[in-house]
Scaffold this active site. Structure first.
Site, mmCIF file in Angstrom:
data_model
loop_
_atom_site.group_PDB
_atom_site.id
_atom_site.type_symbol
_atom_site.label_atom_id
_atom_site.label_comp_id
_atom_site.label_asym_id
_atom_site.label_seq_id
_atom_site.Cartn_x
_atom_site.Cartn_y
_atom_site.Cartn_z
ATOM 1 N N ASN A 108 24.876 48.850 7.548
ATOM 2 C CA ASN A 108 26.142 49.338 6.994
ATOM 3 C C ASN A 108 27.260 49.012 7.980
ATOM 4 O OD1 ASN A 108 24.028 51.157 5.801
ATOM 5 N ND2 ASN A 108 25.837 51.936 4.758
ATOM 6 N N CYS B 13 18.881 48.311 2.507
ATOM 7 C CA CYS B 13 18.005 48.710 1.407
ATOM 8 C C CYS B 13 16.693 47.941 1.518
ATOM 9 C CB CYS B 13 18.680 48.385 0.070
ATOM 10 S SG CYS B 13 17.588 48.650 -1.331
ATOM 11 N N ARG C 265 20.098 58.613 6.410
ATOM 12 C CA ARG C 265 19.464 58.215 5.138
ATOM 13 C C ARG C 265 19.405 56.681 5.041
ATOM 14 N NH1 ARG C 265 20.060 54.931 1.016
ATOM 15 N NH2 ARG C 265 22.252 55.497 0.771
ATOM 16 N N HIS D 215 28.362 47.203 3.545
ATOM 17 C CA HIS D 215 27.438 46.692 4.558
ATOM 18 C C HIS D 215 28.097 45.509 5.244
ATOM 19 C CE1 HIS D 215 23.561 48.884 3.883
ATOM 20 N NE2 HIS D 215 24.292 49.332 2.887
HETATM 21 N N1 COA Z 1 9.649 62.815 -4.717
HETATM 22 C C1 COA Z 1 8.352 62.819 -4.348
HETATM 23 N N2 COA Z 1 7.403 62.104 -4.958
HETATM 24 C C2 COA Z 1 7.786 61.347 -5.990
HETATM 25 C C3 COA Z 1 9.113 61.290 -6.431
HETATM 26 C C4 COA Z 1 10.058 62.070 -5.744
HETATM 27 N N3 COA Z 1 11.347 62.045 -6.057
HETATM 28 N N4 COA Z 1 9.174 60.467 -7.471
HETATM 29 C C5 COA Z 1 7.933 59.991 -7.691
HETATM 30 N N5 COA Z 1 7.090 60.536 -6.798
HETATM 31 C C6 COA Z 1 5.668 60.255 -6.635
HETATM 32 C C7 COA Z 1 4.880 60.600 -7.857
HETATM 33 O O1 COA Z 1 4.463 61.935 -7.795
HETATM 34 C C8 COA Z 1 3.724 59.641 -7.740
HETATM 35 O O2 COA Z 1 2.806 60.114 -6.778
HETATM 36 P P1 COA Z 1 1.238 59.838 -6.941
HETATM 37 O O3 COA Z 1 1.059 58.355 -6.843
HETATM 38 O O4 COA Z 1 0.653 60.572 -5.765
HETATM 39 O O5 COA Z 1 0.891 60.400 -8.273
HETATM 40 C C9 COA Z 1 4.360 58.401 -7.135
HETATM 41 O O6 COA Z 1 5.527 58.854 -6.450
HETATM 42 C C10 COA Z 1 4.758 57.383 -8.184
HETATM 43 O O7 COA Z 1 5.489 58.048 -9.179
HETATM 44 P P2 COA Z 1 6.189 57.304 -10.401
HETATM 45 O O8 COA Z 1 6.874 58.296 -11.255
HETATM 46 O O9 COA Z 1 5.198 56.371 -11.044
HETATM 47 O O10 COA Z 1 7.308 56.546 -9.677
HETATM 48 P P3 COA Z 1 7.412 55.007 -9.317
HETATM 49 O O11 COA Z 1 6.245 54.506 -8.582
HETATM 50 O O12 COA Z 1 7.894 54.296 -10.530
HETATM 51 O O13 COA Z 1 8.596 55.113 -8.251
HETATM 52 C C11 COA Z 1 10.711 55.955 -7.516
HETATM 53 C C12 COA Z 1 9.901 55.435 -8.653
HETATM 54 C C13 COA Z 1 12.158 55.723 -7.809
HETATM 55 C C14 COA Z 1 10.440 57.423 -7.348
HETATM 56 C C15 COA Z 1 10.307 55.272 -6.209
HETATM 57 O O14 COA Z 1 10.297 53.887 -6.391
HETATM 58 C C16 COA Z 1 11.254 55.581 -5.090
HETATM 59 O O15 COA Z 1 11.292 56.706 -4.578
HETATM 60 N N6 COA Z 1 11.998 54.578 -4.633
HETATM 61 C C17 COA Z 1 12.898 54.717 -3.526
HETATM 62 C C18 COA Z 1 14.262 54.206 -3.880
HETATM 63 C C19 COA Z 1 15.139 54.240 -2.687
HETATM 64 O O16 COA Z 1 15.363 55.269 -2.070
HETATM 65 N N7 COA Z 1 15.664 53.066 -2.300
HETATM 66 C C20 COA Z 1 16.521 52.928 -1.175
HETATM 67 C C21 COA Z 1 17.831 53.593 -1.351
HETATM 68 S S1 COA Z 1 18.934 52.829 -2.487
HETATM 69 ZN ZN ZN Z 2 23.670 51.059 1.763
#
Ligand code: COA
Ligand code: ZN
Length: 315
Positions: free
Chosen positions: A248, A239, A15, A208
């Site tokens: 990490n 990240c 992950r 990390h």
């Molecule tokens: N699984 C699948 N799709 C997801 C989702 C999830 N958990 N959450 C949001 N989406 C999709 C939505 O369906 C939307 O799709 P579309 O553009 O096709 O309609 C798109 O993502 C944007 O959705 P929205 O609710 O506006 O989310 P956002 O753009 O504000 O993003 C997060 C928020 C948190 C979901 C996104 O930024 C994210 O997944 N970030 C990753 C964080 C991460 O893992 N960081 C590293 C580890 S700490």
């Molecule tokens: Zn980490």
């Protein structure tokens, strides 16, 4: 030093490691790696994340990976979840635990999750209510030891968020040093204070090695009574939304150190090192972990031939 306390390791390479790899790791390779790690004796493996595939394209195969890994009894298979949509996907995939994430730094939360902390907390509270005790919940608090954009994060802030989640009945909290800003004295202080306040929660620390303090922080945590640690095979990880983030603490280096000191970790180091040695070929580049290259301290080298001759001459 109390080495009788069992230490529980959570492997996060597939992950935290794979989310930031420049190339997509093929799904079959991810599954084979999780299966190999399952045989090493980990307490927990963070298999993948159910995030937006646009945000984290490297882990867009989360369903398939969770569906096809071999579940070894005694190993918990956890997944990172940022929102309700992610929680629903994780539950469908029969995750053993949901690892919810938010940052204690407002700026990092905006960068990583695109919303203020208060909104994250409300969303994660919904997730916890939705799960309703059906699956254990862990909450990872990013930037608990400092934020690369804001600098120091006051311990009172960490405590405030920890208390709010504890109030919602979570099983555990992970204090994440997202960009390697923690130092051992800070780790000891936090470890002691958190254990005092949250004696009934599973407390994990996630370090990390960005500034070379990873192993020192692991040791400070363990010597302050922390028994749960995250590590990433080979020291992969970082990240994507934290400037300057790097790997990490390497699982095998940390486990090798604690094993040498006499701690019981339940991990077969020989097997683990064999898996770690396959990692550079899998990701297509060198990895920072050191013990896989150097070998365990018990792996000795034959002396050069002239040493034999010198010995013979002296006899
Ligand atoms: N699984 C699948 N799709 C997801 C989702 C999830 N958990 N959450 C949001 N989406 C999709 C939505 O369906 C939307 O799709 P579309 O553009 O096709 O309609 C798109 O993502 C944007 O959705 P929205 O609710 O506006 O989310 P956002 O753009 O504000 O993003 C997060 C928020 C948190 C979901 C996104 O930024 C994210 O997944 N970030 C990753 C964080 C991460 O893992 N960081 C590293 C580890 S700490
Ligand atoms: Zn980490």
């Amino acid at each position: 030093m109390n080495t009788s306390q069992r230490i529980f390791f959570n492997e996060v390479a597939t992950r935290d490691g794979f989310q930031i790899e420049p190339g997509f790791i093929p799904t079959d390779d991810k599954i084979a790696l999780v299966d190999a790690l399952s045989d090493c004796g980990y307490a927990k493996i963070e298999v993948t994340s159910f995030t937006s595939p646009k945000a984290i394209p490297m882990l867009r195969d989360a369903e398939e990976v969770m569906g096809r890994i071999r579940r070894v009894p005694g190993v918990e298979y956890t997944v990172l979840v940022p929102n309700l949509r992610g929680a629903e996907r994780a539950l469908e995939s029969r995750a053993d635990e949901l690892n919810l994430v938010m940052s204690v730094s407002e700026t990092h939360n905006l960068a990583n999750l695109r919303m203020p902390r208060e909104k994250s907390f409300a969303a994660l509270s919904d997730v916890i209510r939705h799960v309703d005790g059906g699956t254990p919940i862990n909450v990872s608090l990013s930037c608990s030891f400092g934020c690369p954009m804001e600098g120091d994060v006051p311990f009172t802030e960490v405590l405030r968020w920890a208390e709010r989640f504890a109030g919602l009945g979570v099983r555990g909290l992970t204090l994440c040093d997202t960009t390697g800003m923690a130092h051992p004295a800070q780790v000891s202080r936090m470890a002691e204070a958190l254990q005092q306040r949250f004696s009934d929660l599973q407390l994990t620390m996630h370090f990390h090695n960005t500034r070379g303090m990873g192993l020192a922080n692991v040791l400070a945590a363990v010597q302050s009574g922390i028994t749960r640690l995250d590590g990433s095979l080979g020291g992969l990880g970082g990240c994507p939304y934290a400037p300057g983030a790097s790997g990490n603490v390497s699982s095998e280096d940390a486990i090798h150190m604690l094993d040498a000191m006499g701690y019981d970790i339940g991990i077969d180091l020989t097997k683990l090192l064999a898996v770690a040695r396959q990692l550079p070929a899998l990701v297509g580049h060198d990895v920072p972990g050191q013990v896989a290259r150097a070998g365990r301290i018990s792996e000795l080298h034959a002396p050069p031939a002239f040493v034999q001759a010198l010995r013979a001459a002296q006899a």
